[in-house]
Design an enzyme around this catalytic site. Sequence first.
Site, PDB file in Angstrom:
ATOM      1  CB  CYS A   7      -3.382  12.001  -0.687  1.00  0.00           C
ATOM      2  SG  CYS A   7      -2.181  13.434  -1.489  1.00  0.00           S
ATOM      3  CG  ASN A  10      -2.691  18.615   0.704  1.00  0.00           C
ATOM      4  OD1 ASN A  10      -2.797  19.659   1.140  1.00  0.00           O
ATOM      5  ND2 ASN A  10      -3.546  18.589   0.296  1.00  0.00           N
ATOM      6  CB  CYS A  12       1.159  13.770  -5.554  1.00  0.00           C
ATOM      7  SG  CYS A  12       2.952  13.986  -5.664  1.00  0.00           S
ATOM      8  NE  ARG A  13      -1.740   9.702  -3.296  1.00  0.00           N
ATOM      9  CZ  ARG A  13      -1.754   8.829  -2.373  1.00  0.00           C
ATOM     10  NH1 ARG A  13      -2.780   7.167  -2.877  1.00  0.00           N
ATOM     11  NH2 ARG A  13      -1.423   8.846  -0.912  1.00  0.00           N
ATOM     12  CB  SER A  14      -5.221  15.606  -1.675  1.00  0.00           C
ATOM     13  OG  SER A  14      -4.505  15.459  -0.673  1.00  0.00           O
ATOM     14  CG  ASP A 126       2.587   8.845  -2.987  1.00  0.00           C
ATOM     15  OD1 ASP A 126       2.548   9.071  -4.600  1.00  0.00           O
ATOM     16  OD2 ASP A 126       2.603   8.494  -2.186  1.00  0.00           O
TER      17      ASP A 126
END
Length: 164
Positions: A7, A10, A12-14, A126
């Site tokens: 993401c 690095n 939150c999402r990934s 995000d």
Amino acid sequence: MKLLFVCLGNICRSPAAEGVFLHLLNQRGLNDQFIVDSAGTGNWHVGHPADRRMTAAAQRRGIHLPSRARQIELDDLEEFDMVLTMDDDNLETVAGLAREAGKKATAQIKPMLSYGRHHNESEVPDPYYGGDAGFDHVLDLLEDACEALLDELTDSDRKSSGEN
């Protein structure tokens, strides 16, 4: 099989995708068959743990987020079998790195939600600037896509080894 989730920062999402995938591997007893990591296209949060709000949302589901933020490197495109991006900007950035790496870039690069089965979104939004509900929504999307991804990877492993 080596998977890298990517993401922007690095945090939150990934790392959530990494944690969800690791959780699924643990549930299925497949930990020894995969190496899983995450990275960001930017370097703002290098060395930091996942965002506290994402960590809390994941913990409510029994999911641990073990990673520390790092930035994707050209070598990752040779080291990993698959690079899974969270949104179109991440996909474009990683594709640009692959062009820069040339023939060394052997990783398959795909959008994470290309594996989604139960949601119509093409990008993992995000949640960083939104409320708590955004973190739960991201986890919903990632649980769906990670489960489908793992199903596909383990089905192809069984087929290639002659199992039914």
